[in-house]
Design an enzyme around this catalytic site. Structure first.
Site, short mmCIF file in Angstrom:
data_model
loop_
_atom_site.label_atom_id
_atom_site.label_comp_id
_atom_site.label_asym_id
_atom_site.label_seq_id
_atom_site.Cartn_x
_atom_site.Cartn_y
_atom_site.Cartn_z
N ASN A 76 4.09 1.28 -9.46
CA ASN A 76 3.28 1.25 -10.68
C ASN A 76 1.83 0.98 -10.24
O ASN A 76 1.54 0.89 -9.05
CB ASN A 76 3.81 0.23 -11.69
CG ASN A 76 3.77 -1.21 -11.18
OD1 ASN A 76 2.97 -1.54 -10.30
ND2 ASN A 76 4.61 -2.06 -11.71
N ARG A 77 0.92 0.85 -11.19
CA ARG A 77 -0.50 0.75 -10.82
C ARG A 77 -0.80 -0.50 -9.99
O ARG A 77 -1.49 -0.43 -8.97
CB ARG A 77 -1.37 0.76 -12.09
CG ARG A 77 -1.33 2.08 -12.81
CD ARG A 77 -2.15 2.07 -14.07
NE ARG A 77 -1.62 1.14 -15.08
CZ ARG A 77 -1.90 1.21 -16.37
NH1 ARG A 77 -2.71 2.16 -16.83
NH2 ARG A 77 -1.39 0.36 -17.22
N ALA A 78 -0.25 -1.63 -10.42
CA ALA A 78 -0.53 -2.88 -9.70
C ALA A 78 0.02 -2.83 -8.28
O ALA A 78 -0.62 -3.30 -7.34
CB ALA A 78 0.07 -4.05 -10.47
N GLU A 79 1.23 -2.26 -8.14
CA GLU A 79 1.85 -2.18 -6.81
C GLU A 79 1.03 -1.29 -5.87
O GLU A 79 0.84 -1.60 -4.70
CB GLU A 79 3.29 -1.67 -6.93
CG GLU A 79 4.23 -2.72 -7.52
CD GLU A 79 5.48 -2.15 -8.18
OE1 GLU A 79 6.33 -2.95 -8.59
OE2 GLU A 79 5.59 -0.91 -8.32
N ASP B 18 12.75 1.21 -13.82
CA ASP B 18 14.14 1.40 -13.37
C ASP B 18 14.69 2.73 -13.91
O ASP B 18 15.38 3.47 -13.20
CB ASP B 18 15.05 0.26 -13.88
CG ASP B 18 14.78 -1.05 -13.18
OD1 ASP B 18 14.03 -1.07 -12.18
OD2 ASP B 18 15.34 -2.08 -13.64
N1 LIG Z 1 2.97 1.28 -23.14
C1 LIG Z 1 3.56 2.45 -22.84
N2 LIG Z 1 3.38 3.53 -23.62
C2 LIG Z 1 3.99 4.69 -23.34
N3 LIG Z 1 4.76 4.90 -22.27
C3 LIG Z 1 4.97 3.87 -21.43
C4 LIG Z 1 4.38 2.58 -21.68
N4 LIG Z 1 4.78 1.74 -20.69
C5 LIG Z 1 5.56 2.49 -19.87
N5 LIG Z 1 5.69 3.76 -20.31
C6 LIG Z 1 6.45 4.84 -19.65
O1 LIG Z 1 7.30 4.27 -18.66
C7 LIG Z 1 6.90 4.68 -17.34
C8 LIG Z 1 7.05 3.54 -16.35
O2 LIG Z 1 6.30 2.44 -16.80
P1 LIG Z 1 5.43 1.51 -15.83
O3 LIG Z 1 4.38 2.32 -15.16
O4 LIG Z 1 5.00 0.34 -16.63
O5 LIG Z 1 6.53 1.11 -14.74
P2 LIG Z 1 6.89 -0.34 -14.12
O6 LIG Z 1 5.69 -1.23 -14.15
O7 LIG Z 1 7.56 -0.11 -12.83
O8 LIG Z 1 7.95 -0.87 -15.16
P3 LIG Z 1 8.97 -2.09 -14.93
O9 LIG Z 1 8.71 -2.66 -13.57
O10 LIG Z 1 8.68 -3.03 -16.06
O11 LIG Z 1 10.31 -1.47 -15.05
C9 LIG Z 1 5.47 5.18 -17.49
O12 LIG Z 1 5.16 6.13 -16.49
C10 LIG Z 1 5.52 5.79 -18.91
O13 LIG Z 1 6.12 7.07 -18.89
MG LIG Z 2 8.76 -1.39 -11.54
#
Ligand SMILES: Nc1ncnc2c1ncn2[C@@H]1O[C@H](COP(=O)(O)OP(=O)(O)OP(=O)(O)O)[C@@H](O)[C@H]1O
Ligand SMILES: [Mg+2]
Length: 334
Positions: free
Chosen positions: A220-223, A288
Site C-alpha cells: 500500500n502507499r505507506a509500505e 487481503d
Molecule cells: N476509501 C476507499 N475508497 C474506495 N476504495 C478503497 C478505499 N480503501 C480501499 N479501497 C480499495 O481497496 C484496495 C486496497 O486498499 P488499501 O490500498 O487501503 O490496501 P491496504 O492498506 O493493504 O489494506 P489493509 O492492509 O487494511 O487490508 C484499494 O486499491 C481500493 O481498490
Molecule cells: Mg495491507
C-alpha cells in the site's frame, strides 16, 4: 486501515504516455476458478472481540470496568487471505505456525470450518498471535496483543513442508505480518521460481531484499513510501518503482492506493484502475482481498492485467461490507 492521503493528486486514468486505464473485468467460469490451487504462506492470527457494558469506573484505577457479555473470533492475517481465495471458489492451502495454546486451538477450529486446507506447524514455545479488542457500544476501548516469534527448528520444519507442498499448487502467496513466519521467505521464493510458479508477496517492513525475485509485490502507499521514500509526482513515483523493480528483480508491483484505486507497474507499462467502491464502510482487510483475488485469477490462467481488473472490482465490493472481509464468486461476477 486507510492510509494518509498522498500530497499529489491522482489523475483519473492516464499517468504518462505508457499508461492505460484498466479494461473492464472479464467473466471467468466457476470451474476454472475451482481448478486454481493457491498456497498461502505467512503469519496467521486470531482477531478476537469482547463486547460488553460499562456501568462504572474501577476503584483500582481511573479506567472503565467492562462487563463482557459476548465474544467473537475471526481468522486474521494469512488465514484471512486464504479464506478470501476459498470464498471465490478456488482451492487454498495455508502453511503457517501456531502455538499449543487456546488461540492456536481456536484457529485450528475456525480453519476446519472454512474450507481452507491447513498445513500447520505447531510450536509449543509460541504464543499464537492474537489481537483482542474490548468494545462497548461500538466503541473500541482497548486492544491487547499477544505474539512472539516461532523457534528456529519450527521455521526449518516449515521450510521443508514448503518443499513438499510446492508441486501441488499453481500460485504461491506470501502474507507477511512481520511475526516471523516468513523468516525463510527468500529461499521459498527461489524454490517457487525454480519450479516455475508465480509468487505474490504482501510485504511488511523496510527490508524488501528478502522478497528478491518475487513475481508480484502488492504494497500500500505507506509500505512503499517506507522503502522508496516519498515521491514528489507521478513521474517521480514511476522512476522510484522502476529502480526498485530492477534492483530486486520483481516482475511487477501493484501499488494499492486506498480511495485512489491501484496502479500496476510492469515491463508492459503502467496501468491504473480507479477505485470502484459505491459505499465505503470498512476498509480493513481490503489488501487481503486484493492479493487473494490476484492469486486465484493467476492460478486460473488469467493475465496479470485481467487479474488486476478483477482484484480492483473485488476491493470495491469488500470495502462496502461491514464485518465480513470476503467476496464470493456471485458477488464478483453476477
Ligand atoms: N476509501 C476507499 N475508497 C474506495 N476504495 C478503497 C478505499 N480503501 C480501499 N479501497 C480499495 O481497496 C484496495 C486496497 O486498499 P488499501 O490500498 O487501503 O490496501 P491496504 O492498506 O493493504 O489494506 P489493509 O492492509 O487494511 O487490508 C484499494 O486499491 C481500493 O481498490
Ligand atoms: Mg495491507
Amino acid at each position: 486501515m486507510p492510509n494518509p492521503p498522498n500530497s499529489q493528486p491522482m489523475p483519473e486514468t492516464t499517468l504518462n504516455e505508457t499508461a492505460v486505464s484498466a479494461p473492464g473485468a472479464v467473466a471467468v467460469p466457476r470451474e476454472r476458478l475451482a481448478g486454481a490451487r493457491v498456497l498461502v504462506v505467512g503469519d496467521v492470527m486470531l482477531d478476537r472481540y469482547w463486547f460488553g457494558d460499562v456501568n462504572r469506573i474501577s476503584p483500582e484505577a481511573p479506567v472503565p470496568v467492562v462487563h463482557v457479555q459476548k465474544q467473537e473470533d475471526r481468522l486474521g492475517g494469512a488465514a484471512n487471505v486464504a479464506r478470501n481465495a476459498v470464498a471465490l471458489g478456488a482451492q487454498a492451502g495455508l502453511l503457517c505456525v501456531v502455538g499449543h495454546d487456546e488461540p492456536g486451538e481456536r484457529i485450528v477450529q475456525l480453519l476446519d470450518d472454512s474450507g481452507v486446507v491447513p498445513h500447520l506447524e505447531r510450536d509449543p514455545a509460541l504464543l499464537t498471535t492474537i489481537k483482542l479488542r474490548v468494545l462497548s457500544r461500538q466503541q473500541q476501548l482497548l486492544r491487547v496483543d499477544f505474539e512472539n516469534t516461532p523457534t528456529h527448528e519450527v521455521l526449518l520444519a516449515s521450510l521443508a513442508r514448503f518443499d513438499e507442498l510446492l508441486p501441488a499448487h499453481d500460485v504461491i502467496l506470501m502474507s507477511d505480518y512481520a511475526k516471523g513466519g516468513l523468516t525463510h521467505v527468500t529461499k521459498m521464493i527461489a524454490k517457487a521460481h525454480a519450479a516455475g510458479k508465480p509468487v505474490l508477496v504482501d510485504p511488511k517492513g523496510d527490508d524488501w531484499e528478502r522478497y528478491r525475485g518475487a513475481t508480484l509485490i502488492t504494497p500500500n502507499r505507506a509500505e512503499l513510501r517506507e522503502v522508496v521514500g516519498q515521491w514528489k509526482s507521478e513521474d517521480d513515483l514511476i522512476a522510484r518503482v522502476t529502480k526498485l523493480r530492477t534492483e530486486l528483480e520483481f516482475k511487477a508491483l501493484l501499488l494499492t492506493r486506498s480511495e485512489e484505486g491501484m496502479t500496476l507497474f510492469s515491463d508492459d507499462g503502467i496501468l491504473h484502475a480507479s477505485a470502484v467502491a459505491r459505499e465505503v464502510y470498512d476498509v480493513s482487510g481490503a489488501g487481503d482481498t486484493v492479493i487473494a483475488t490476484l492469486a486465484v485469477m493467476l492460478g486460473a490462467g488469467l493475465s496479470l492485467v485481467d487479474a488486476v481488473a478483477l482484484a480492483n472490482r473485488a476491493a470495491g465490493i469488500v470495502v462496502g461490507k461491514l464485518g465480513t472481509a470476503t467476496v464470493d464468486y456471485d458477488e464478483l461476477f453476477l
